[in-house]
Design a protein around this motif. Sequence first.
Motif, mmCIF file in Angstrom:
data_model
loop_
_atom_site.group_PDB
_atom_site.id
_atom_site.type_symbol
_atom_site.label_atom_id
_atom_site.label_comp_id
_atom_site.label_asym_id
_atom_site.label_seq_id
_atom_site.Cartn_x
_atom_site.Cartn_y
_atom_site.Cartn_z
ATOM 1 N N ILE A 92 30.865 89.502 28.793
ATOM 2 C CA ILE A 92 31.378 88.667 29.887
ATOM 3 C C ILE A 92 30.878 89.175 31.243
ATOM 4 O O ILE A 92 31.346 88.718 32.279
ATOM 5 C CB ILE A 92 32.911 88.615 29.898
ATOM 6 N N GLY A 93 29.973 90.141 31.235
ATOM 7 C CA GLY A 93 29.447 90.675 32.483
ATOM 8 C C GLY A 93 29.668 92.168 32.599
ATOM 9 O O GLY A 93 30.142 92.817 31.662
ATOM 10 N N ASN B 90 36.360 81.031 24.886
ATOM 11 C CA ASN B 90 35.243 81.145 23.937
ATOM 12 C C ASN B 90 34.016 80.385 24.431
ATOM 13 O O ASN B 90 32.879 80.855 24.306
ATOM 14 C CB ASN B 90 35.673 80.605 22.570
ATOM 15 N N LEU B 91 34.249 79.211 25.021
ATOM 16 C CA LEU B 91 33.128 78.418 25.542
ATOM 17 C C LEU B 91 32.450 79.128 26.702
ATOM 18 O O LEU B 91 31.211 79.192 26.774
ATOM 19 C CB LEU B 91 33.634 77.038 25.970
ATOM 20 N N LEU B 92 33.231 79.688 27.604
ATOM 21 C CA LEU B 92 32.662 80.398 28.751
ATOM 22 C C LEU B 92 31.873 81.632 28.304
ATOM 23 O O LEU B 92 30.811 81.940 28.854
ATOM 24 C CB LEU B 92 33.772 80.793 29.717
ATOM 25 N N GLN B 93 32.378 82.353 27.313
ATOM 26 C CA GLN B 93 31.662 83.530 26.814
ATOM 27 C C GLN B 93 30.329 83.123 26.174
ATOM 28 O O GLN B 93 29.317 83.812 26.357
ATOM 29 C CB GLN B 93 32.531 84.279 25.800
ATOM 30 N N SER B 94 30.320 82.028 25.437
ATOM 31 C CA SER B 94 29.072 81.560 24.837
ATOM 32 C C SER B 94 28.079 81.134 25.912
ATOM 33 O O SER B 94 26.876 81.448 25.827
ATOM 34 C CB SER B 94 29.361 80.385 23.895
ATOM 35 N N ILE C 61 23.032 82.008 28.850
ATOM 36 C CA ILE C 61 22.330 82.018 30.143
ATOM 37 C C ILE C 61 21.769 83.408 30.430
ATOM 38 O O ILE C 61 20.641 83.552 30.929
ATOM 39 C CB ILE C 61 23.275 81.552 31.262
ATOM 40 N N LYS C 62 22.526 84.456 30.103
ATOM 41 C CA LYS C 62 22.049 85.823 30.328
ATOM 42 C C LYS C 62 20.822 86.106 29.459
ATOM 43 O O LYS C 62 19.845 86.721 29.919
ATOM 44 C CB LYS C 62 23.169 86.808 29.980
ATOM 45 N N ARG C 63 20.834 85.655 28.221
ATOM 46 C CA ARG C 63 19.694 85.857 27.333
ATOM 47 C C ARG C 63 18.467 85.087 27.844
ATOM 48 O O ARG C 63 17.347 85.605 27.823
ATOM 49 C CB ARG C 63 20.057 85.401 25.917
#
Length: 491
Positions: free
Chosen positions: A97-98, A298-302, A307-309
């Motif tokens: 999550i950061g 769960n949606l925000l974590q996905s 986006i990070k990847r």
Amino acid sequence: MLNTIKIIQLNVIKLTKCRHRELYNEFRHLDPDIILLNATGIKDDCPIKFFGYRVYQKNSAGEDHAGIAVAIKHQIKHRPLMDFTDDTLGITLETNIGPVNIATTYIPCRRDYIYYQDFVSLSQRPAPTYLIDDMNARHPTIATADSNHRGTLLSRLIQNDRLKFLGPDFSTMVSNKGRPDIMLGNRNACLNFTTTRGNVTTSDHLPLHITISTAPIKIEPRTILDYDHANWDDFKLKIDETYVNDRVDINDTDGKTKDELDERLYYWFATILMAINATIPKKIIQFNSGPKQSDALNLLQSQYSDIKRHADIFGYTRYMRDLILYIQDNLFEEFRRLQTDFWDTTVHKIDLKYDDHTNVSKFWRGIKRLLGSTKKLCDYLQTVDGDKITDSTDKAHLMKTVENVFQITPEDNQHFDADNETHVLDYLEAERHQLALHDLTDLTRLRDDNYLTCKFNVQDIVNVIKRLKNKAPGISGINKLIFLNYPPLQY
């Protein structure tokens, strides 16, 4: 990217070579991601090494009873936080999550202040930040009965919503008195966590085992005795039958050796435990591990992970950075919403449990237990004449007077230890005949002129039991309620 962080924190009281090996062997099977050490006593020019870990250390004053160290596994990607004015260290590591900040510091008892500038710097960081340290601070805000100056300064940061107290809710000392080791968090410290005590080491502090996770943490249920449904009549009968069947007179203690007394004491404990297991049922205590993850979380974590990847592969743009920060803000907000709902639900359950107006005091005791504070701070000092002093200036003057009474000259202080050691050894040598053990017990040696050797009867035992607190006095778990229902004839 991590989703669970395992941390161990401990005040080592000077990290000698022997203690270094002991701690490594103790921590190796626990496999922590981060090790936080306080009071290392190691100067900055002597590096601390733990196999498999990258170690950062700091001892600005170069004192024996000072210094801190942060050890993190080599394979964990991180960034050290060393932009502090005092003995404070931290690291930043990436989760799903950061970024999350983990920091530690050590404030000895001789320093009557806190590292205010460092604490404010940690509280203002946008990422979830956790400060796990030994501050020697005491205040009701951090769940201690009394208060000191460090605790008062820390409570102001908590009351101003810069930091929040997260635990632990148990003593962190081997003596089971006091909790100098605490865990604090900033406003964004919204992740799930658990704190447990570790095993005893050569330090007088207990290791603090902490797990921080972006997912719910499962806490195993615990089995305890259900005293409300105990059959106390069968409990007494079971003990009486055991003594009759075994033909044991436990009160026959005259003319016995030490080993024979130990055997009778062991038999007495074993009989009680046997009766407890036979007549007192057990119940399972379920622990609330924290709020469950919502679909939105769960949606925000996905989204954050995807986006990070993508940014790691194709590069970061301004739009990508703004989008990552936007999702992080939504993640923290969703975590806070879930925790607020979880707290409201827990309070509502307590309200329903004590819905009757006659149980108002029990309701507030339950709320105080959730908050981590069950004792009220005494707001006055009492003199030998019984006068209560409440004014802060008068209390400071009284404390200064008490300090002056116990002061000694530098010359006396230089020879204090040696002189007292000689005095104690001379006294033990002179009284050796009183300290030597007798081969056999002899009840005729009991004398009423000494409270240590005076006789006592069954009623004296009953009176002492009535004054006991209703908690387990030791590892046996035999508490006041068991003694109150013990057969009187077996005393």
